[in-house]
Design a protein around this motif. Structure first.
Motif, PDB file in Angstrom:
ATOM      1  N   UNK A  93     -16.426  -5.980   7.318  1.00  0.00           N
ATOM      2  CA  UNK A  93     -15.527  -5.560   8.403  1.00  0.00           C
ATOM      3  C   UNK A  93     -14.090  -5.545   7.900  1.00  0.00           C
ATOM      4  N   UNK A  94     -13.533  -4.355   7.800  1.00  0.00           N
ATOM      5  CA  UNK A  94     -12.184  -4.220   7.247  1.00  0.00           C
ATOM      6  C   UNK A  94     -11.613  -2.863   7.621  1.00  0.00           C
ATOM      7  N   UNK A  95     -10.267  -2.755   7.650  1.00  0.00           N
ATOM      8  CA  UNK A  95      -9.671  -1.423   7.775  1.00  0.00           C
ATOM      9  C   UNK A  95     -10.125  -0.601   6.574  1.00  0.00           C
ATOM     10  N   UNK A  96     -10.117   0.723   6.741  1.00  0.00           N
ATOM     11  CA  UNK A  96     -10.658   1.605   5.727  1.00  0.00           C
ATOM     12  C   UNK A  96     -10.180   1.285   4.306  1.00  0.00           C
ATOM     13  N   UNK A  97      -8.874   1.086   4.139  1.00  0.00           N
ATOM     14  CA  UNK A  97      -8.344   0.923   2.773  1.00  0.00           C
ATOM     15  C   UNK A  97      -8.528  -0.489   2.217  1.00  0.00           C
ATOM     16  N   UNK A  98      -9.250  -1.320   2.957  1.00  0.00           N
ATOM     17  CA  UNK A  98      -9.517  -2.670   2.453  1.00  0.00           C
ATOM     18  C   UNK A  98     -11.014  -2.957   2.395  1.00  0.00           C
ATOM     19  N   UNK A 137      -7.572 -13.099   4.167  1.00  0.00           N
ATOM     20  CA  UNK A 137      -6.260 -12.566   4.511  1.00  0.00           C
ATOM     21  C   UNK A 137      -6.025 -11.135   4.037  1.00  0.00           C
ATOM     22  N   UNK A 138      -5.408 -10.329   4.909  1.00  0.00           N
ATOM     23  CA  UNK A 138      -4.810  -9.060   4.472  1.00  0.00           C
ATOM     24  C   UNK A 138      -3.296  -9.263   4.475  1.00  0.00           C
ATOM     25  N   UNK A 139      -2.672  -9.197   3.321  1.00  0.00           N
ATOM     26  CA  UNK A 139      -1.219  -9.374   3.271  1.00  0.00           C
ATOM     27  C   UNK A 139      -0.562  -8.209   3.997  1.00  0.00           C
ATOM     28  N   UNK A 142      -0.828  -3.836   3.808  1.00  0.00           N
ATOM     29  CA  UNK A 142      -1.196  -2.959   4.937  1.00  0.00           C
ATOM     30  C   UNK A 142      -0.342  -1.712   4.954  1.00  0.00           C
ATOM     31  N   UNK A 143       0.986  -1.931   4.932  1.00  0.00           N
ATOM     32  CA  UNK A 143       1.890  -0.782   4.994  1.00  0.00           C
ATOM     33  C   UNK A 143       1.805   0.051   3.724  1.00  0.00           C
ATOM     34  N   UNK A 144       1.706  -0.624   2.581  1.00  0.00           N
ATOM     35  CA  UNK A 144       1.549   0.100   1.316  1.00  0.00           C
ATOM     36  C   UNK A 144       0.375   1.061   1.350  1.00  0.00           C
ATOM     37  N   UNK A 145      -0.715   0.638   1.964  1.00  0.00           N
ATOM     38  CA  UNK A 145      -1.922   1.455   1.968  1.00  0.00           C
ATOM     39  C   UNK A 145      -2.020   2.343   3.207  1.00  0.00           C
ATOM     40  N   UNK A 146      -0.916   2.427   3.961  1.00  0.00           N
ATOM     41  CA  UNK A 146      -0.868   3.356   5.073  1.00  0.00           C
ATOM     42  C   UNK A 146      -1.652   2.944   6.302  1.00  0.00           C
ATOM     43  N   UNK A 147      -1.948   1.635   6.430  1.00  0.00           N
ATOM     44  CA  UNK A 147      -2.600   1.162   7.655  1.00  0.00           C
ATOM     45  C   UNK A 147      -1.505   0.667   8.610  1.00  0.00           C
ATOM     46  N   UNK A 148      -1.820   0.606   9.898  1.00  0.00           N
ATOM     47  CA  UNK A 148      -0.826   0.143  10.857  1.00  0.00           C
ATOM     48  C   UNK A 148      -0.867  -1.381  10.931  1.00  0.00           C
ATOM     49  N   UNK A 149       0.320  -1.986  11.076  1.00  0.00           N
ATOM     50  CA  UNK A 149       0.430  -3.449  11.120  1.00  0.00           C
ATOM     51  C   UNK A 149      -0.417  -4.065  12.239  1.00  0.00           C
ATOM     52  N   UNK A 150      -0.572  -3.317  13.345  1.00  0.00           N
ATOM     53  CA  UNK A 150      -1.329  -3.848  14.495  1.00  0.00           C
ATOM     54  C   UNK A 150      -2.791  -4.098  14.141  1.00  0.00           C
ATOM     55  N   UNK A 151      -3.284  -3.347  13.154  1.00  0.00           N
ATOM     56  CA  UNK A 151      -4.681  -3.476  12.742  1.00  0.00           C
ATOM     57  C   UNK A 151      -5.058  -4.941  12.527  1.00  0.00           C
ATOM     58  N   UNK A 152      -4.113  -5.652  11.921  1.00  0.00           N
ATOM     59  CA  UNK A 152      -4.359  -7.041  11.536  1.00  0.00           C
ATOM     60  C   UNK A 152      -4.722  -7.915  12.733  1.00  0.00           C
ATOM     61  N   UNK A 153      -4.108  -7.625  13.891  1.00  0.00           N
ATOM     62  CA  UNK A 153      -4.306  -8.482  15.066  1.00  0.00           C
ATOM     63  C   UNK A 153      -5.744  -8.416  15.568  1.00  0.00           C
ATOM     64  N   UNK A 154      -6.446  -7.322  15.243  1.00  0.00           N
ATOM     65  CA  UNK A 154      -7.855  -7.216  15.645  1.00  0.00           C
ATOM     66  C   UNK A 154      -8.737  -8.266  14.971  1.00  0.00           C
ATOM     67  N   UNK A 155      -8.245  -8.734  13.822  1.00  0.00           N
ATOM     68  CA  UNK A 155      -9.054  -9.683  13.052  1.00  0.00           C
ATOM     69  C   UNK A 155      -8.621 -11.121  13.247  1.00  0.00           C
ATOM     70  N   UNK A 156      -7.656 -11.330  14.137  1.00  0.00           N
ATOM     71  CA  UNK A 156      -7.153 -12.678  14.391  1.00  0.00           C
ATOM     72  C   UNK A 156      -8.152 -13.438  15.268  1.00  0.00           C
TER      73      UNK A 156
END
Lengths: 306, 306, 306
Positions: free
Chosen positions: B187-192, B229-231, B235-249
């Motif tokens: 389970x991860x954003x696409x670029x991770x 952890x996703x640093x 996230x921003x380097x790989x073009x994902x949105x910062x909010x994505x991270x909160x889904x995994x909190x």
């Protein structure tokens, strides 16, 4: 005596201090016999966020004299986890699974208290922050007076040097205030005198004290002269004259004024406060403080390890 | 079980893993009784070319619990000999005369293997290089699942966070693939997401897996959720949105979706992946991982020391 | 043998050397049996003002093999007290209350002697300053010759490389000069030859020596070839040709010229002085030196601890 944590001087009542000093005396007898292996299944973690090789060595020596084992880091702040932003609380819970007691030197006031709040493993405060506590130093100082003068009740102590900033003298004044008929002489140039909070505390507890700037006049009256450093750069910053410092330099001449039973103490390192020429005088107690530090820390470790 | 070296996860067959976990259980019983002095004539050298105080402490704690002794350096790369250009092979042969086991944290992929090739003293790999192995972490993770879920066969595990770069999750996926009927949810954003090499390995071994980006949906189905952890800067380097991270909190709300027997795991340190508010929940297993790490390392040390 | 301090090679008379080597042989037998716990109530402080992880590990390994405990710092020069201007003498007196023996690596010539002058705790010199002493290295070298050639009397030793600056070869030449019928071959490019003070000493004690630059010619005649590094940058600085160095490179070809009973020694780390291809030859004694270092240091610790 069973202690859960050792966080601050204030946690020690008068009966606890007496019991601690008796335990330290017992440690002295154990040390003379060559130590013990009673704690050979115990681990002490030295978790130092600031350098203090001397304090670390003192604790580690104490633990080894008890037969125990050591995990040490002099650079807890470069703990990869700390660098990554881990909270002190999480670090403590992790290290608590590696050790039976954590000796913590933290860089922030209140660090030890925060650690103790979450830790089922005993925390011993080895200094937290510049204005914080360093209870084991204060306890070893008091123990040195107890062993050297044979009593603390009624003792007359001159505290000399930088009393404004010195964590050591502030804590010692605090602990001395718990005993009956103690007299404290605060001897410092005006801009290095003890702060009002300590004086308020002593007044409230009916402790006799006086503020002086002349060491010579006071020496004949006291049982203990406790010297601390005034950094020359601070002297000029605060508008005092550099010559002032020489008045507090304890050498053979000044030593002649001190009663024969009295003690000369210093938290070390000393630079220009005490002449090496008096090192072999029986009143010179500063290296005895070092040895007493090991005994007090052995007693504290035994008290938290049970 | 007698091991010569501990270099990579791949060296452990299924029967070896079972035997290792039984040995770790035995270490648990020894630890509860206060450890042993059986290895008090043995020396472990901690040879760390990179900082990792946590891993070092875990190994050193394990060795002390066995009664053994430690030679430690956190700065093997400033070994005067290494600075002078000495090969890793020569350093290992020298240290092999000082110790009975060498725990090596090297900065290059394959460092542990190179060391083992010339060493008659056992080498234990404590991590080699960013893309390299960290087998003892993978073993303690698997052991935590084994102890917490009571079985590994048929276990359903969600691996969450930075699966592309995380050495930990890659190794764990690899080890899980050795057991029957395991299900893995990446389970991860696409670029991770997890890399193709691991998926190829799982496919080849007929292991069920799925790639998801929604943690919420998966939680009710799994026995273990393993968060990493996703640093934010990545996230921003790989073009994902910062909010994505909160889904995994993982907080109280998300925890409600997890079965009551399941485990929440994390290699630590955690930052914004898991809320401290769930620390006291019986499913929170991340500090148990720390303790299990000591047990696994005790078992491995016993296996190489014989 | 009871030693108070170990400060310099010169303090060892011939009978003392013989006794020390017999004690080291005894340590070898103890090591083979797995060490001893006889010194489990003793503490050794490693007080290193300069990095030397190898020397520190060797001493610490020796102390652990005796059952003893360690206080270690690799950064004695950042001792808060030292940074504050404390004298070496005061630091030694303080550490003397924490430990039963102090292993001192100091950055100034004469540091160990200054320490011993004020210390009731035994001091062992682990190197002091660039031009100073490193007596335990010289003793382990001599012990390696004693064990490998079976005798030191009449031994023929080629000392090769940077003989001008090498503390190791200078000390070894000094110690060799104490034995009967020894022959020393100093083999170096002109600007790296041994200094006159050593030659004067040997002349005075009727020790045979010769100065050569050709290693090949000498190899068939000697029992020991002791190689040390010439830094390439020094070669050019001193106007020698870079190719000179290759004449001293000991590989399979050169090894063929050496008698079958002879030893190839090196203080390590080696770079371009000895080919790894000869490591498995029985004459390669450089890793044996490492092991012998532990034995000699065990013997010295026993001698000072009593």
């Amino acid at each position: 005596m069973k202690l859960q944590h050792v966080i601050e001087s204030q946690q020690f009542t008068l009966p606890m201090l007496v019991e601690l000093f008796e335990l330290a005396d017992q440690m002295d007898r154990i040390l003379i016999r060559g130590g013990t292996q009673d704690y050979n299944n115990k681990i002490m973690a030295s978790l130092f966020y600031e350098h203090s090789t001397r304090t670390r060595f003192s604790f580690e020596s104490a633990m080894h004299r008890l037969g125990g084992n050591i995990l040490a880091t002099e650079r807890a702040n470069t703990f990869s986890s700390v660098a990554a932003g881990e909270t002190l609380e999480d670090t403590i819970r992790v290290v608590g699974h590696y050790a039976d007691v954590i000796v913590l030197r933290h860089n922030e006031v209140g660090g030890a208290r925060r650690a103790a709040a979450v830790s089922s493993t005993p925390i011993v405060n080895a200094g937290d922050g510049k204005g914080g506590q360093h209870p084991t130093q204060a306890l070893l100082d008091l123990y040195t007076i107890y062993k050297g003068v044979k009593t603390i009740e009624g003792v007359k102590v001159a505290l000399v040097g930088n009393l404004t900033d010195g964590r050591t003298v502030r804590s010692l004044a605090y602990l001395l205030g718990k005993f009956e008929r103690v007299k404290i002489y605060f001897i410092a140039p005006h801009s290095f005198q003890i702060k009002q909070d300590i004086l308020d505390y002593l007044t409230k507890h009916n402790v006799w004290f006086t503020l002086e700037s002349d060491l010579k006049k006071t020496l004949p009256e006291v049982d203990v002269v406790y010297s601390t450093r005034i950094e020359p750069e601070l002297l000029t910053q605060r508008g005092e004259r550099l010559e002032t410092i020489s008045q507090y330099f304890i050498d053979d001449t000044l030593l002649k004024l001190l009663p024969s039973h009295a003690l000369v103490m210093h938290p070390l390192p000393r630079l220009h406060e005490i002449s090496p020429s008096i090192d072999s005088d029986p009143r010179a107690a500063y290296f005895k403080q070092t040895r007493n530090g090991v005994l007090i820390r052995m007693a504290l470790l035994v008290s938290v390890l049970g």
